[in-house]
Motif scaffolding. Structure first.
Motif, PDB file in Angstrom:
ATOM      1  N   ALA A  27       9.634  12.109 -15.595  1.00 53.00           N
ATOM      2  CA  ALA A  27      10.163  12.581 -15.244  1.00 53.00           C
ATOM      3  C   ALA A  27       9.816  14.259 -14.454  1.00 53.00           C
ATOM      4  CB  ALA A  27      10.105  13.846 -16.384  1.00 53.00           C
ATOM      5  N   ASP A  28      10.211  14.820 -13.524  1.00 50.45           N
ATOM      6  CA  ASP A  28       9.986  16.158 -13.231  1.00 50.45           C
ATOM      7  C   ASP A  28      10.022  17.333 -13.438  1.00 50.45           C
ATOM      8  OD1 ASP A  28       9.586  14.441 -10.866  1.00 50.45           O
ATOM      9  OD2 ASP A  28      11.558  14.445 -10.408  1.00 50.45           O
ATOM     10  N   GLU A  29       8.901  18.236 -13.378  1.00 45.34           N
ATOM     11  CA  GLU A  29       9.348  19.752 -13.464  1.00 45.34           C
ATOM     12  C   GLU A  29      10.290  20.725 -12.806  1.00 45.34           C
ATOM     13  OE1 GLU A  29       6.056  23.660 -14.395  1.00 45.34           O
ATOM     14  OE2 GLU A  29       5.690  21.658 -13.326  1.00 45.34           O
ATOM     15  N   ILE A  30      11.242  21.195 -13.820  1.00 47.40           N
ATOM     16  CA  ILE A  30      12.353  22.385 -13.199  1.00 47.40           C
ATOM     17  C   ILE A  30      11.546  23.533 -13.172  1.00 47.40           C
ATOM     18  CG2 ILE A  30      13.774  23.430 -13.967  1.00 47.40           C
ATOM     19  CD1 ILE A  30      14.626  21.524 -16.273  1.00 47.40           C
ATOM     20  N   LYS A  31      11.757  23.692 -11.442  1.00 46.76           N
ATOM     21  CA  LYS A  31      11.379  24.724 -10.789  1.00 46.76           C
ATOM     22  C   LYS A  31      11.984  26.197 -10.645  1.00 46.76           C
ATOM     23  CE  LYS A  31       7.149  22.193  -9.307  1.00 46.76           C
ATOM     24  NZ  LYS A  31       6.032  22.568 -10.009  1.00 46.76           N
ATOM     25  N   HIS A  32      13.031  25.884 -10.005  1.00 43.62           N
ATOM     26  CA  HIS A  32      13.722  26.972 -10.098  1.00 43.62           C
ATOM     27  C   HIS A  32      15.714  26.447 -10.933  1.00 43.62           C
ATOM     28  CE1 HIS A  32      16.025  29.841  -8.072  1.00 43.62           C
ATOM     29  NE2 HIS A  32      16.509  29.500  -7.602  1.00 43.62           N
ATOM     30  N   ILE A  33      16.652  27.069 -11.261  1.00 46.07           N
ATOM     31  CA  ILE A  33      17.608  27.402 -12.182  1.00 46.07           C
ATOM     32  C   ILE A  33      18.094  28.288 -11.321  1.00 46.07           C
ATOM     33  CG2 ILE A  33      18.677  27.743 -13.807  1.00 46.07           C
ATOM     34  CD1 ILE A  33      15.911  26.960 -15.529  1.00 46.07           C
ATOM     35  N   ALA A  34      19.305  28.015 -10.709  1.00 44.99           N
ATOM     36  CA  ALA A  34      20.378  28.231 -10.211  1.00 44.99           C
ATOM     37  C   ALA A  34      21.826  28.715 -11.344  1.00 44.99           C
ATOM     38  CB  ALA A  34      20.716  28.520  -8.338  1.00 44.99           C
ATOM     39  N   ARG A  35      22.363  30.181 -11.417  1.00 44.80           N
ATOM     40  CA  ARG A  35      23.431  29.921 -12.699  1.00 44.80           C
ATOM     41  C   ARG A  35      24.892  30.007 -11.425  1.00 44.80           C
ATOM     42  NH1 ARG A  35      23.484  33.833 -17.562  1.00 44.80           N
ATOM     43  NH2 ARG A  35      25.996  33.817 -18.572  1.00 44.80           N
ATOM     44  N   TYR A  36      25.527  29.547 -11.990  1.00 41.66           N
ATOM     45  CA  TYR A  36      27.436  29.847 -11.382  1.00 41.66           C
ATOM     46  C   TYR A  36      27.859  29.891 -12.885  1.00 41.66           C
ATOM     47  CZ  TYR A  36      24.656  27.629  -7.599  1.00 41.66           C
ATOM     48  OH  TYR A  36      23.637  26.990  -6.588  1.00 41.66           O
ATOM     49  N   ALA A  37      29.215  30.951 -12.135  1.00 45.86           N
ATOM     50  CA  ALA A  37      29.954  31.339 -13.282  1.00 45.86           C
ATOM     51  C   ALA A  37      31.545  30.090 -13.016  1.00 45.86           C
ATOM     52  CB  ALA A  37      31.238  32.535 -11.742  1.00 45.86           C
ATOM     53  N   ASP A  38      31.886  29.578 -14.004  1.00 50.60           N
ATOM     54  CA  ASP A  38      32.984  29.104 -14.043  1.00 50.60           C
ATOM     55  C   ASP A  38      34.095  29.554 -13.999  1.00 50.60           C
ATOM     56  OD1 ASP A  38      35.035  27.391 -15.199  1.00 50.60           O
ATOM     57  OD2 ASP A  38      33.952  27.704 -17.679  1.00 50.60           O
ATOM     58  N   THR A  39      34.450  29.437 -12.314  1.00 48.41           N
ATOM     59  CA  THR A  39      35.942  30.438 -11.950  1.00 48.41           C
ATOM     60  C   THR A  39      36.965  29.734 -12.111  1.00 48.41           C
ATOM     61  OG1 THR A  39      34.410  29.491  -9.734  1.00 48.41           O
ATOM     62  CG2 THR A  39      36.661  30.559  -9.645  1.00 48.41           C
ATOM     63  N   PHE A  40      37.138  28.914 -13.064  1.00 52.17           N
ATOM     64  CA  PHE A  40      38.798  27.989 -12.847  1.00 52.17           C
ATOM     65  C   PHE A  40      38.416  28.760 -14.948  1.00 52.17           C
ATOM     66  CE2 PHE A  40      37.430  25.587  -9.432  1.00 52.17           C
ATOM     67  CZ  PHE A  40      38.821  26.024  -8.800  1.00 52.17           C
ATOM     68  N   GLU A  41      38.350  28.442 -16.406  1.00 53.04           N
ATOM     69  CA  GLU A  41      38.269  28.504 -17.051  1.00 53.04           C
ATOM     70  C   GLU A  41      37.416  29.746 -17.755  1.00 53.04           C
ATOM     71  OE1 GLU A  41      39.599  24.348 -18.563  1.00 53.04           O
ATOM     72  OE2 GLU A  41      37.828  24.682 -18.094  1.00 53.04           O
ATOM     73  N   ARG A  42      36.489  30.447 -17.328  1.00 54.77           N
ATOM     74  CA  ARG A  42      35.362  31.019 -17.803  1.00 54.77           C
ATOM     75  C   ARG A  42      35.421  30.538 -19.348  1.00 54.77           C
ATOM     76  NH1 ARG A  42      33.510  33.204 -13.802  1.00 54.77           N
ATOM     77  NH2 ARG A  42      35.400  34.506 -12.320  1.00 54.77           N
ATOM     78  N   LEU A  43      34.699  29.467 -19.642  1.00 55.71           N
ATOM     79  CA  LEU A  43      34.750  28.633 -20.813  1.00 55.71           C
ATOM     80  C   LEU A  43      32.531  28.395 -20.920  1.00 55.71           C
ATOM     81  CD1 LEU A  43      36.561  25.940 -21.724  1.00 55.71           C
ATOM     82  CD2 LEU A  43      36.895  28.540 -22.587  1.00 55.71           C
ATOM     83  N   ALA A  44      32.496  28.265 -19.716  1.00 53.51           N
ATOM     84  CA  ALA A  44      30.985  27.696 -19.608  1.00 53.51           C
ATOM     85  C   ALA A  44      30.232  28.261 -18.041  1.00 53.51           C
ATOM     86  CB  ALA A  44      30.833  26.438 -20.308  1.00 53.51           C
ATOM     87  N   ASP A  45      29.254  29.073 -18.493  1.00 53.13           N
ATOM     88  CA  ASP A  45      28.756  29.050 -16.873  1.00 53.13           C
ATOM     89  C   ASP A  45      28.044  27.832 -15.761  1.00 53.13           C
ATOM     90  OD1 ASP A  45      29.309  31.646 -16.638  1.00 53.13           O
ATOM     91  OD2 ASP A  45      27.511  32.451 -16.942  1.00 53.13           O
ATOM     92  N   ASP A  46      27.855  27.077 -14.716  1.00 52.26           N
ATOM     93  CA  ASP A  46      27.313  26.031 -14.640  1.00 52.26           C
ATOM     94  C   ASP A  46      26.370  26.023 -14.042  1.00 52.26           C
ATOM     95  OD1 ASP A  46      29.800  24.080 -14.501  1.00 52.26           O
ATOM     96  OD2 ASP A  46      30.545  25.501 -13.441  1.00 52.26           O
ATOM     97  N   TYR A  47      25.380  25.135 -13.825  1.00 49.36           N
ATOM     98  CA  TYR A  47      24.037  25.666 -13.841  1.00 49.36           C
ATOM     99  C   TYR A  47      23.687  24.678 -12.242  1.00 49.36           C
ATOM    100  CZ  TYR A  47      23.779  28.859 -17.785  1.00 49.36           C
ATOM    101  OH  TYR A  47      24.277  30.030 -18.760  1.00 49.36           O
ATOM    102  N   ALA A  48      22.305  24.848 -11.659  1.00 49.04           N
ATOM    103  CA  ALA A  48      21.622  24.349 -10.630  1.00 49.04           C
ATOM    104  C   ALA A  48      20.223  23.982 -11.095  1.00 49.04           C
ATOM    105  CB  ALA A  48      22.067  24.192  -9.695  1.00 49.04           C
ATOM    106  N   LEU A  49      19.821  22.583 -11.572  1.00 47.01           N
ATOM    107  CA  LEU A  49      18.147  22.763 -12.218  1.00 47.01           C
ATOM    108  C   LEU A  49      17.522  21.808 -10.952  1.00 47.01           C
ATOM    109  CD1 LEU A  49      19.115  21.245 -15.527  1.00 47.01           C
ATOM    110  CD2 LEU A  49      18.955  24.116 -15.212  1.00 47.01           C
ATOM    111  N   ILE A  50      16.320  22.567 -10.544  1.00 49.32           N
ATOM    112  CA  ILE A  50      16.554  22.551  -8.962  1.00 49.32           C
ATOM    113  C   ILE A  50      14.920  21.864  -9.641  1.00 49.32           C
ATOM    114  CG2 ILE A  50      15.744  22.647  -6.917  1.00 49.32           C
ATOM    115  CD1 ILE A  50      18.002  24.717  -6.898  1.00 49.32           C
ATOM    116  N   THR A  51      14.671  20.476  -9.103  1.00 49.10           N
ATOM    117  CA  THR A  51      12.944  20.212  -9.707  1.00 49.10           C
ATOM    118  C   THR A  51      11.761  20.130  -8.146  1.00 49.10           C
ATOM    119  OG1 THR A  51      13.177  18.037  -8.626  1.00 49.10           O
ATOM    120  CG2 THR A  51      14.153  18.404 -11.062  1.00 49.10           C
ATOM    121  N   GLY A  52      12.154  20.837  -7.349  1.00 55.53           N
ATOM    122  CA  GLY A  52      11.361  20.864  -6.040  1.00 55.53           C
ATOM    123  C   GLY A  52      11.924  22.041  -4.999  1.00 55.53           C
ATOM    124  N   VAL A  53      11.348  22.958  -4.625  1.00 53.19           N
ATOM    125  CA  VAL A  53      11.304  23.772  -3.785  1.00 53.19           C
ATOM    126  C   VAL A  53      11.109  23.727  -2.495  1.00 53.19           C
ATOM    127  CG1 VAL A  53      12.482  25.543  -5.500  1.00 53.19           C
ATOM    128  CG2 VAL A  53       9.934  26.288  -5.014  1.00 53.19           C
TER     129      VAL A  53
END
Length: 114
Positions: free
Chosen positions: A88-114
């Motif tokens: 496995a690779d270490e998560i180095k950065h996390i970005a959070r995005y709004a749930d634009t359409f339903e507002r039920l659960a935000d989306d995340y980008a888990l990034i392993t290298g920067v």
């Protein structure tokens, strides 16, 4: 899971969340968890003071909200308790995005290298 995530996050990945450290400073992990996601790979050559280096990073898009920087992640389903042994690779950065359409659960980008 939102309706949109239900059809877009169809891949599986395993995440090992950090539970703490032992007396020697080595990370201790929670048991591996399976998450639904989508993923992509990016690579680039970077020129630094000592020459050119090649950087590879994976990005995992998911609604999984419990990930933190320092956790480990790997494409696929794994039961190995040690993420390093699993590859496995270490998560180095996390970005959070709004749930634009339903507002039920935000989306995340888990990034392993920067």
């Amino acid at each position: 899971m939102s309706n949109i995530a239900n059809w877009s996050y169809t891949a599986k990945a395993t995440i090992w969340r950090v539970a703490g450290e032992n007396e020697y400073g080595k990370k201790i992990f929670h048991p591996p968890e399976l998450i639904y996601c989508n993923y992509g790979l990016d690579s680039a050559a970077r020129l630094g003071d000592i020459g050119t280096g090649f950087i590879i990073k994976n990005t995992f898009w998911t609604e999984y909200a419990l990930a933190n920087e320092g956790d480990f992640i790997l494409i696929g389903k794994f039961t190995e308790l040690d993420p390093i042994r699993a590859g496995a690779d270490e998560i180095k950065h996390i970005a959070r995005y709004a749930d634009t359409f339903e507002r039920l659960a935000d989306d995340y980008a888990l990034i392993t290298g920067v």
